[in-house]
Design a protein around this motif. Sequence first.
Motif, short mmCIF file in Angstrom:
data_model
loop_
_atom_site.label_atom_id
_atom_site.label_comp_id
_atom_site.label_asym_id
_atom_site.label_seq_id
_atom_site.Cartn_x
_atom_site.Cartn_y
_atom_site.Cartn_z
N MET A 164 0.85 -1.19 0.00
CA MET A 164 0.00 0.00 0.00
C MET A 164 0.89 1.24 0.00
SD MET A 164 -3.00 1.27 2.61
CE MET A 164 -4.10 -0.06 2.15
N ILE A 165 0.68 2.11 -0.98
CA ILE A 165 1.45 3.34 -1.10
C ILE A 165 0.52 4.53 -0.90
CG2 ILE A 165 3.04 4.68 -2.53
CD1 ILE A 165 4.12 1.95 -1.95
N GLU A 166 0.80 5.32 0.11
CA GLU A 166 -0.02 6.49 0.41
C GLU A 166 0.58 7.73 -0.27
OE1 GLU A 166 -2.77 6.48 2.09
OE2 GLU A 166 -2.76 4.73 3.43
N PHE A 199 -0.27 -3.37 -5.98
CA PHE A 199 -0.25 -2.12 -5.22
C PHE A 199 -1.65 -1.56 -5.02
CE2 PHE A 199 3.90 -2.47 -7.14
CZ PHE A 199 4.76 -2.08 -6.12
N ILE A 200 -1.85 -1.04 -3.81
CA ILE A 200 -3.00 -0.18 -3.55
C ILE A 200 -2.45 1.23 -3.47
CG2 ILE A 200 -4.91 0.36 -1.98
CD1 ILE A 200 -4.67 -2.51 -0.90
N LEU A 201 -2.75 2.05 -4.47
CA LEU A 201 -2.25 3.42 -4.53
C LEU A 201 -3.34 4.35 -4.02
CD1 LEU A 201 -0.63 3.24 -8.10
CD2 LEU A 201 0.43 2.71 -5.89
N GLN A 206 -8.74 9.40 -3.24
CA GLN A 206 -8.80 8.42 -4.31
C GLN A 206 -7.97 7.19 -3.97
OE1 GLN A 206 -7.20 11.33 -7.22
NE2 GLN A 206 -8.82 10.59 -8.60
N SER A 207 -8.28 6.11 -4.68
CA SER A 207 -7.44 4.91 -4.60
C SER A 207 -7.61 4.11 -5.88
CB SER A 207 -7.80 4.05 -3.39
OG SER A 207 -9.09 3.50 -3.53
N ILE A 208 -6.61 3.29 -6.17
CA ILE A 208 -6.66 2.44 -7.35
C ILE A 208 -5.80 1.21 -7.10
CG2 ILE A 208 -4.67 3.49 -8.53
CD1 ILE A 208 -6.24 3.21 -11.16
N LEU A 209 -6.16 0.10 -7.72
CA LEU A 209 -5.39 -1.14 -7.63
C LEU A 209 -4.58 -1.30 -8.90
CD1 LEU A 209 -8.11 -3.59 -6.23
CD2 LEU A 209 -6.59 -2.05 -4.97
N ALA A 235 -9.63 -6.06 -1.83
CA ALA A 235 -8.50 -5.86 -2.74
C ALA A 235 -7.67 -7.14 -2.89
CB ALA A 235 -7.62 -4.72 -2.23
N GLU A 236 -7.48 -7.87 -1.79
CA GLU A 236 -6.68 -9.10 -1.86
C GLU A 236 -7.32 -10.12 -2.79
OE1 GLU A 236 -6.76 -10.10 2.20
OE2 GLU A 236 -5.29 -8.59 2.82
N GLN A 237 -8.63 -10.27 -2.69
CA GLN A 237 -9.33 -11.21 -3.57
C GLN A 237 -9.29 -10.74 -5.03
OE1 GLN A 237 -13.26 -12.17 -2.16
NE2 GLN A 237 -12.50 -13.29 -0.38
#
Length: 441
Positions: A164-166, A199-201, A206-209, A235-237
């Motif tokens: 995960m990147i914040e 990655f979870i950005l 906002q967020s995106i996989l 997100a993992e699934q």
Amino acid sequence: MLNSENKTFVLDTNVVLYDYRCIYSFEEHNVVIPITLLEEIDKFKRGNEIINFNAREFSRELDALIGDKFLHEGVKLESGGVIIVKTNIKKDDYLREIFWEDKPDHRILTVAYNLSKEYGTDKVCLVSKDINLRMKSKSIGVFAEDYETGKIKNIDELYSGKNMIEGIHHDVIDRIYKETHVPLEETGIGITPVPNENFILRNTSQSILATYIKEENALRIVEKRRAYGITPRNAEQIFALNACMDPRISLVTLSGKAGTGKTLMALAASLEKRKEYKQIFLARPIIPLSNRDIGYLPGDVHDKLDPYMQPLFDNLSVIQNQFAEDSPDYSRINDMISNKKLLITALAYIRGRSLPRVFFIVDEAQNLTPHEVKTIITRAGEGTKIVFTGDPYQIDTPYLDSRSNGLTCLIDKMKGQEIYAHITMEKGERSLLAEIASNLL
């Protein structure tokens, strides 16, 4: 004769049954094989399990090594060490009072004890995967340790496959949504990913996989999609389903506690991609209860295996019940089972086969040794995809643990390969009750 300048390692039988090449793991030091070890492995030579294979291979390895020499005199190893068979299992009065029962463990322990009296306690160490035997050894003043070869150093640092990147700029997230691929150097994530790392950005709004594609040196969007009626819930699934359905990836590992959806995601992906494969194999190792072979159970082979295979059928039922009973998708699963396009069976019945264009799911892979995992993967033919699922902390096999089991070692060794992907799944989705119990009890 033993080199008194070097350390002397006394092997327990379970070390040989775990790794038949263990005698080469001690560098320039002495390796002692108690005569009891040779007697014990003789009982394990017959059978098709990995311990039977290792027993046979160890005997062949030792025979080829000694040639026409005498083992009780010692044989020089290429590493500089000496391998020798010791037959001194005579107990002194002290040992007879403590270990009055005559059994293999006590005879092996006696060999180590007698050597420590001869060469000094700082020079002799018993090597065993049996915790209780190691405790007994330390109770009488003989050093003992686990067989560490092949173990990863720290499971807490095992590759998780996700990050995960914040603080990602909203322009970067917008661009990935719009273009689906963005060069890595233009994303500003600040790290060098391994191939197929996910990655979870995120930023404050906002967020995106995304996943890293090495051949393009870019991050690619990972979209949420259904697979044969199953919609991923977190997100993992989503990452797991994406890896299982990605044609670039031939090997996938999914690890995590019960209820995280490991097997369900793999099975849903296999059914969604069924037209690309000749067969779908879903298998798991058989770990008999109380160390009793399944031959003791009543009925034919199918009756004996059903209790062990039921969790796999349960996952299949979850998928099947997404559809009405009169729908083509529901009946297709029954047809695939009848036509053996979908085969659910014990792993032992697949071992040894060649597997071309097969989607192969291996459940409960934490109960396999590294050698068994290697044997399975090397059977993969052209166009085959293999998915290993399991929980490294839920070990049902003696002498394996979270650091030495086949699933953990596979994750550690394959990290960085372009045809491999891994996801550690942490969030339980079976039910709120199951998740609370898993975390608290």
